[in-house]
Motif scaffolding. Structure first.
Motif, mmCIF file in Angstrom:
data_model
loop_
_atom_site.group_PDB
_atom_site.id
_atom_site.type_symbol
_atom_site.label_atom_id
_atom_site.label_comp_id
_atom_site.label_asym_id
_atom_site.label_seq_id
_atom_site.Cartn_x
_atom_site.Cartn_y
_atom_site.Cartn_z
ATOM 1 N N ALA A 1 11.167 26.167 -13.581
ATOM 2 C CA ALA A 1 10.625 26.794 -12.656
ATOM 3 C C ALA A 1 10.491 28.260 -13.192
ATOM 4 O O ALA A 1 10.260 29.031 -13.058
ATOM 5 C CB ALA A 1 11.339 27.171 -11.198
ATOM 6 N N PRO A 2 8.608 28.276 -12.713
ATOM 7 C CA PRO A 2 7.795 29.797 -12.907
ATOM 8 C C PRO A 2 8.478 30.791 -11.735
ATOM 9 O O PRO A 2 8.636 32.291 -12.520
ATOM 10 C CB PRO A 2 6.142 29.501 -12.566
ATOM 11 C CG PRO A 2 6.599 27.852 -13.195
ATOM 12 C CD PRO A 2 7.717 27.509 -12.609
ATOM 13 N N LEU A 3 9.147 30.753 -10.583
ATOM 14 C CA LEU A 3 9.623 31.300 -9.954
ATOM 15 C C LEU A 3 10.644 32.558 -11.096
ATOM 16 O O LEU A 3 10.888 33.751 -9.842
ATOM 17 C CB LEU A 3 9.578 30.832 -8.511
ATOM 18 C CG LEU A 3 8.647 29.942 -8.261
ATOM 19 C CD1 LEU A 3 9.510 29.544 -6.338
ATOM 20 C CD2 LEU A 3 7.439 31.053 -7.395
ATOM 21 N N ASP A 4 11.361 31.923 -11.858
ATOM 22 C CA ASP A 4 12.127 32.082 -12.357
ATOM 23 C C ASP A 4 11.449 34.173 -12.946
ATOM 24 O O ASP A 4 12.812 34.770 -13.382
ATOM 25 C CB ASP A 4 12.547 32.400 -13.598
ATOM 26 C CG ASP A 4 13.436 30.454 -13.492
ATOM 27 O OD1 ASP A 4 13.624 29.865 -13.737
ATOM 28 O OD2 ASP A 4 14.441 30.474 -11.872
ATOM 29 N N ASP A 5 10.867 34.538 -13.178
ATOM 30 C CA ASP A 5 10.105 35.642 -13.507
ATOM 31 C C ASP A 5 8.405 35.731 -12.921
ATOM 32 O O ASP A 5 7.715 34.900 -13.202
ATOM 33 C CB ASP A 5 9.887 35.463 -14.809
ATOM 34 C CG ASP A 5 9.911 36.390 -15.757
ATOM 35 O OD1 ASP A 5 8.935 37.814 -14.729
ATOM 36 O OD2 ASP A 5 9.748 36.780 -16.944
ATOM 37 N N PRO A 6 8.825 36.537 -11.773
ATOM 38 C CA PRO A 6 7.384 36.470 -10.512
ATOM 39 C C PRO A 6 6.177 37.636 -11.621
ATOM 40 O O PRO A 6 5.124 37.293 -11.153
ATOM 41 C CB PRO A 6 8.367 37.109 -9.561
ATOM 42 C CG PRO A 6 9.465 36.761 -9.634
ATOM 43 C CD PRO A 6 9.770 36.862 -11.080
ATOM 44 N N ALA A 7 6.527 38.303 -12.345
ATOM 45 C CA ALA A 7 5.331 39.159 -13.747
ATOM 46 C C ALA A 7 4.833 37.850 -14.433
ATOM 47 O O ALA A 7 3.672 38.307 -14.621
ATOM 48 C CB ALA A 7 6.816 39.751 -14.349
ATOM 49 N N LEU A 8 5.573 37.440 -15.026
ATOM 50 C CA LEU A 8 4.660 36.331 -15.378
ATOM 51 C C LEU A 8 4.067 34.968 -14.967
ATOM 52 O O LEU A 8 2.491 34.921 -15.345
ATOM 53 C CB LEU A 8 6.000 35.423 -16.566
ATOM 54 C CG LEU A 8 6.640 35.935 -17.375
ATOM 55 C CD1 LEU A 8 7.688 35.251 -18.199
ATOM 56 C CD2 LEU A 8 6.437 36.606 -18.799
ATOM 57 N N VAL A 9 3.844 34.937 -13.666
ATOM 58 C CA VAL A 9 3.690 34.054 -12.725
ATOM 59 C C VAL A 9 2.108 34.652 -12.937
ATOM 60 O O VAL A 9 0.658 34.167 -13.155
ATOM 61 C CB VAL A 9 4.736 32.930 -11.508
ATOM 62 C CG1 VAL A 9 3.319 32.365 -11.160
ATOM 63 C CG2 VAL A 9 5.778 32.913 -12.524
#
Length: 328
Positions: free
Chosen positions: A128-136
């Motif tokens: 889940a990309p939401l694990d790292d909002p900065a990367l998203v």
């Protein structure tokens, strides 16, 4: 493998069938088949509808026993045979067979299909990309340098050689979907065009536009809940002409006034614009053909223009579309 399956079948039909199932899903894995192909294989091999649901990655696929995809919002039955995508995880793949005890072959189908599906989802969707909002944020930032977006994609577990689609939902951050179309989001959503990870900002912009065209799918907000930017065509230009939260166009105000007079009006008018004939619209609205005719006469009186002519239906379609675009 065929020879082994044949020998085992002579000794134990279930064992022979199990070996054939394993070989079948191994072939799908080697060919890098998508999630829908895996669920279809489970359905055809078991002779029962199969469905895969992964809420974290917004994946929901259901295929009938004849191989036809037919998704549904109804929850799975706990009595159905099922398998998890990860050891100890919640059920995610089901065979819709509540009237018979699961067989050895069913168990093998579930285990192999779920195992390969997990690999496919990890490859195409990552965690889940939401694990790292900065990367998203970097991944979807059009001003970020391409190497930075590639780095973000790798850190999020995305295959940088694959294509993806951006997903927009009300009030939520951008999400990444596989490009194969095997995902059916829950609720209102806009889906952008397929793009490499370096071009996801463009897909995200298109997904946000598509979301404005999506409806709640209720009697007071009828229409498609999931809208693909690819399917909008020239209609997408309306999004630039109708600002969200601004004073709605006159035809939209006419629709709102008419809807306040007749609670059935919005669903009925949507049925007229979404079907090929008035008889089909009556079936869609779940009313008799003569009842639909009476309703449309009343609707035309309230709106001030005909809705049973080609020009009137186009005007009505645009009014309903602009109604969705004008909301805040």
């Amino acid at each position: 493998m065929k020879e082994l399956a044949g020998r085992l079948t002579a000794l134990d039909p279930d064992a022979g069938a199990a070996v054939q199932v394993i070989a079948y899903f191994d072939r799908l894995a080697e060919s890098r088949a998508g999630v829908e192909a895996l669920v279809r294989g489970a359905a055809i091999l078991s002779g029962a509808p199969a469905r895969l649901v992964d809420p974290d990655r917004l994946v929901r696929v259901r295929v009938e026993a004849d191989g036809t995809r037919r998704d549904t919002d109804l929850p799975p039955d706990p009595a159905w045979p099922s398998a998890a995508l990860t050891p100890g995880g919640p059920p995610a793949l089901w065979l819709e067979r509540a009237d018979a005890r699961p067989s050895v072959v069913d168990a093998v189908i579930l285990e192999r299909a779920a195992g390969v599906a997990r690999l496919v989802l990890d490859r195409t969707r990552g965690r889940a990309p939401l694990d790292d909002p900065a990367l998203v944020e970097t991944l979807f930032d059009a001003t970020a340098a391409e190497p930075a977006r590639l780095h973000a994609a790798r850190r999020l577990g995305l295959d940088t050689a694959a294509a993806f689609r951006a997903l927009a939902v009300p009030g939520g951050p951008p999400r990444v979907l596989p490009a194969d179309g095997a995902v059916v989001p829950v609720g209102r959503a806009g889906i952008g065009p397929a793009a490499p990870v370096t071009d996801l900002p463009r897909s995200w912009a298109a997904a946000r536009t598509a979301l404005r065209f999506a409806a709640e799918g209720t009697a007071q907000d009828p229409g498609p809940r999931v809208v693909h930017a690819d399917g909008l065509g020239g209609l997408a230009l309306l999004a630039d002409l109708v600002a969200a939260g601004a004073e709605p166009p006159p035809d939209v105000r006419a629709v709102e006034a008419a809807a306040a007079d007749a609670p059935w009006l919005l669903a009925t008018l949507h049925a007229v614009t979404a079907t090929a004939s008035l008889r089909a619209a009556a079936a869609e609205a779940n009313v008799h053909h003569s009842t639909l005719q009476d309703r449309l006469v009343h609707a035309e009186h309230l709106l001030g223009w005909p809705v049973r002519t080609p020009q009137g239906r186009l005007r009505l379609h645009l009014a309903l579309t602009m109604r969705r675009l004008a909301r805040s």
